[in-house]
Design a protein around this motif. Structure first.
Motif, PDB file in Angstrom:
ATOM      1  N   GLU A 226       0.839  -1.201   0.000  1.00 16.13           N
ATOM      2  CA  GLU A 226       0.000   0.000   0.000  1.00 16.13           C
ATOM      3  C   GLU A 226       0.876   1.253   0.000  1.00 16.13           C
ATOM      4  O   GLU A 226       1.776   1.396   0.829  1.00 16.13           O
ATOM      5  CB  GLU A 226      -0.912   0.009   1.225  1.00 16.13           C
ATOM      6  CG  GLU A 226      -1.836   1.213   1.274  1.00 16.13           C
ATOM      7  CD  GLU A 226      -2.785   1.154   2.466  1.00 16.13           C
ATOM      8  OE1 GLU A 226      -3.216   2.231   2.931  1.00 16.13           O
ATOM      9  OE2 GLU A 226      -3.072   0.038   2.928  1.00 16.13           O
ATOM     10  N   TYR A 258       1.478   6.665 -11.413  1.00 11.64           N
ATOM     11  CA  TYR A 258       0.521   7.049 -10.366  1.00 11.64           C
ATOM     12  C   TYR A 258      -0.740   7.585 -11.022  1.00 11.64           C
ATOM     13  O   TYR A 258      -0.685   8.286 -12.039  1.00 11.64           O
ATOM     14  CB  TYR A 258       1.115   8.111  -9.442  1.00 11.64           C
ATOM     15  CG  TYR A 258       2.304   7.630  -8.636  1.00 11.64           C
ATOM     16  CD1 TYR A 258       2.120   6.935  -7.452  1.00 11.64           C
ATOM     17  CD2 TYR A 258       3.605   7.889  -9.065  1.00 11.64           C
ATOM     18  CE1 TYR A 258       3.206   6.488  -6.708  1.00 11.64           C
ATOM     19  CE2 TYR A 258       4.699   7.454  -8.336  1.00 11.64           C
ATOM     20  CZ  TYR A 258       4.496   6.753  -7.152  1.00 11.64           C
ATOM     21  OH  TYR A 258       5.575   6.312  -6.422  1.00 11.64           O
ATOM     22  N   THR A 289      -8.018   9.154  -4.032  1.00 13.49           N
ATOM     23  CA  THR A 289      -7.337   7.851  -3.994  1.00 13.49           C
ATOM     24  C   THR A 289      -6.155   7.860  -4.944  1.00 13.49           C
ATOM     25  O   THR A 289      -6.279   8.265  -6.107  1.00 13.49           O
ATOM     26  CB  THR A 289      -8.300   6.716  -4.387  1.00 13.49           C
ATOM     27  OG1 THR A 289      -9.372   6.676  -3.454  1.00 13.49           O
ATOM     28  CG2 THR A 289      -7.589   5.365  -4.396  1.00 13.49           C
ATOM     29  N   THR A 291      -3.412   5.422  -6.850  1.00 14.89           N
ATOM     30  CA  THR A 291      -3.131   4.039  -7.266  1.00 14.89           C
ATOM     31  C   THR A 291      -1.753   4.006  -7.901  1.00 14.89           C
ATOM     32  O   THR A 291      -1.512   4.667  -8.916  1.00 14.89           O
ATOM     33  CB  THR A 291      -4.179   3.529  -8.260  1.00 14.89           C
ATOM     34  OG1 THR A 291      -5.471   3.583  -7.650  1.00 14.89           O
ATOM     35  CG2 THR A 291      -3.878   2.087  -8.670  1.00 14.89           C
ATOM     36  N   THR A 293       1.190   1.770  -9.804  1.00 19.40           N
ATOM     37  CA  THR A 293       1.215   0.601 -10.689  1.00 19.40           C
ATOM     38  C   THR A 293       2.624   0.385 -11.225  1.00 19.40           C
ATOM     39  O   THR A 293       3.288   1.336 -11.640  1.00 19.40           O
ATOM     40  CB  THR A 293       0.248   0.796 -11.879  1.00 19.40           C
ATOM     41  OG1 THR A 293      -1.061   1.079 -11.377  1.00 19.40           O
ATOM     42  CG2 THR A 293       0.189  -0.449 -12.747  1.00 19.40           C
ATOM     43  N   ASN A 298      -0.307  -3.634  -8.655  1.00 23.84           N
ATOM     44  CA  ASN A 298      -0.771  -2.278  -8.348  1.00 23.84           C
ATOM     45  C   ASN A 298      -1.336  -2.263  -6.935  1.00 23.84           C
ATOM     46  O   ASN A 298      -1.728  -3.307  -6.393  1.00 23.84           O
ATOM     47  CB  ASN A 298      -1.817  -1.798  -9.364  1.00 23.84           C
ATOM     48  CG  ASN A 298      -3.060  -2.661  -9.355  1.00 23.84           C
ATOM     49  OD1 ASN A 298      -3.901  -2.552  -8.456  1.00 23.84           O
ATOM     50  ND2 ASN A 298      -3.196  -3.526 -10.350  1.00 23.84           N
ATOM     51  N   SER A 299      -1.387  -1.073  -6.321  1.00 19.16           N
ATOM     52  CA  SER A 299      -1.880  -0.923  -4.953  1.00 19.16           C
ATOM     53  C   SER A 299      -2.407   0.499  -4.780  1.00 19.16           C
ATOM     54  O   SER A 299      -1.953   1.422  -5.466  1.00 19.16           O
ATOM     55  CB  SER A 299      -0.757  -1.206  -3.948  1.00 19.16           C
ATOM     56  OG  SER A 299      -1.240  -1.147  -2.624  1.00 19.16           O
ATOM     57  N   SER A 300      -3.386   0.671  -3.846  1.00 20.42           N
ATOM     58  CA  SER A 300      -4.063   1.972  -3.685  1.00 20.42           C
ATOM     59  C   SER A 300      -4.128   2.378  -2.222  1.00 20.42           C
ATOM     60  O   SER A 300      -4.071   1.544  -1.314  1.00 20.42           O
ATOM     61  CB  SER A 300      -5.486   1.915  -4.264  1.00 20.42           C
ATOM     62  OG  SER A 300      -5.461   1.576  -5.635  1.00 20.42           O
TER      63      SER A 300
END
Length: 355
Positions: A226, A258, A289, A291, A293, A298-300
């Motif tokens: 994260e 991003y 938010t 994100t 990648t 990928n993570s948010s």
């Protein structure tokens, strides 16, 4: 000079020396003689001679006596005496050329592969054709000190009748981490480290003496956790707040992207690492938010402009409501009345006590 002697002289001037075998083969039948740079002479059965315009020949300058090709001399002599067409002579010429029996080598386009640090990756190979040997090479293979040859990562050879192919891992660093896929003979490498990154190669020797080669550039990335969002709010007065959010995933920046969006969806706010948001005190919250990648994951993470801005706002005196003011007014009136009543009683009691 009479007519017969004149014709005999012309015939002898254009005569071509022939071997006894060639003369016997010709007999009294029509025949053609190809001569470099000369006219096409035709001799009929009765000995009359005529001239036709010279035509270019595919074999101009080549005679049966020339050492141009030993087999072609044998082919051209009977063929030209029989008046063979040029296409047939060309066909015989092609048959007489030496054949290339050296093994052929074919190459594929490089196959780019991405791997995840600590996990497994497969180098794909479609090996439906029968082969003698498949050799895999790791990036920068070292050379054997004794033989001077490149030490391969692994070698795959065909087993005996009804037996599975044999896999021999020669590079020590890959022992215990390499597995062979049974049908395609693709190579799987597990427990990837950053040292495994680089260009792998495969060479396949086929049964038909042909060879096949292909390159596999391998890039290794971390699986993203994260991302962290740093917050920098600034109060601008009149209840307006500006917040700068900065997203960081802790990876190499050149392969990271991003994306800033609203949790409820809608258009992309930004594709940069940072995002500037305006918020007015008292407005509803509108979180954002980020994100992150990379090529393998990928993570948010989300952040709140309202929480960032209202934590900086000075405490405000709550406004006096109508009900509260009415209550205070009633209490003031009642207090005044009570004070007046008490005053009247005190004065009456004093009058009664006087002599």
């Amino acid at each position: 000079m009479d007519s017969e002697s004149y014709q005999s002289q012309r015939l002898s001037s254009h005569a071509v020396t022939r071997t006894p075998h060639e003369t016997a083969a010709l007999g009294r039948t029509p025949r053609s003689v190809l001569r470099a740079g000369a006219t096409h002479q035709t001799e009929s059965v009765d000995g009359a001679i005529g001239k036709a315009p010279a035509e270019p020949s595919l074999f101009s300058g080549v005679t049966p006596e020339s050492p141009w090709h030993p087999d072609l001399r044998l082919v051209l002599q009977p063929a030209r005496m029989a008046g063979a067409p040029r296409s047939f002579l060309l066909f015989l010429l092609l048959l007489s050329q030496p054949r290339d029996t050296s093994p052929g080598m074919s190459f594929c386009s490089p196959k780019w592969v991405n791997g995840i640090l600590g996990e497994s990756v497969v180098l794909p190979l479609d090996s439906e054709a029968m082969f003698k040997r498949i050799t895999w090479y790791a990036p920068s293979p070292h050379q054997d000190a004794a033989s001077g040859r490149r030490v391969p990562l692994a070698i795959v050879t065909m087993g005996g009748a009804g037996a599975l192919p044999r896999l021999a891992v020669e590079a020590k660093r890959y022992r215990g981490r390499v597995r062979l896929h049974s049908r395609t003979y693709s190579l799987e490498i597990s427990n990837l480290t950053m040292a495994d990154e680089g260009k792998y190669k495969v060479e396949k020797n086929l049964i038909a003496h042909d060879q096949y080669g292909c390159d596999y550039p391998l890039s290794i990335y971390k699986r993203l956790s994260e991302p962290e969002i740093r917050v920098h709010p600034v109060m601008a007065g009149n209840g307006t707040c500006y917040v700068t959010f900065t997203c960081s995933a802790g990876e190499r920046a050149w392969h990271l992207t991003y994306t800033w969006t609203r949790p409820a969806g809608g258009a992309v706010l930004s594709t940069e690492e940072s995002l500037l948001v305006q918020h007015r005190l008292g407005d509803e919250d509108s979180p954002v938010t980020c994100t992150a990648t990379n090529p393998v994951s990928n993570s948010s993470a989300s952040a709140s402009p309202k929480a960032a801005c209202e934590g900086l706002a000075p405490p405000q005196t709550p406004a006096l409501s109508y009900c509260r003011a009415k209550g205070i007014l009633v209490l003031g009136v009642l207090g005044t009345l009570l004070a007046g009543i008490l005053t009247v009683h005190v004065l009456a009691a004093r009058e009664q006590t006087r002599p």
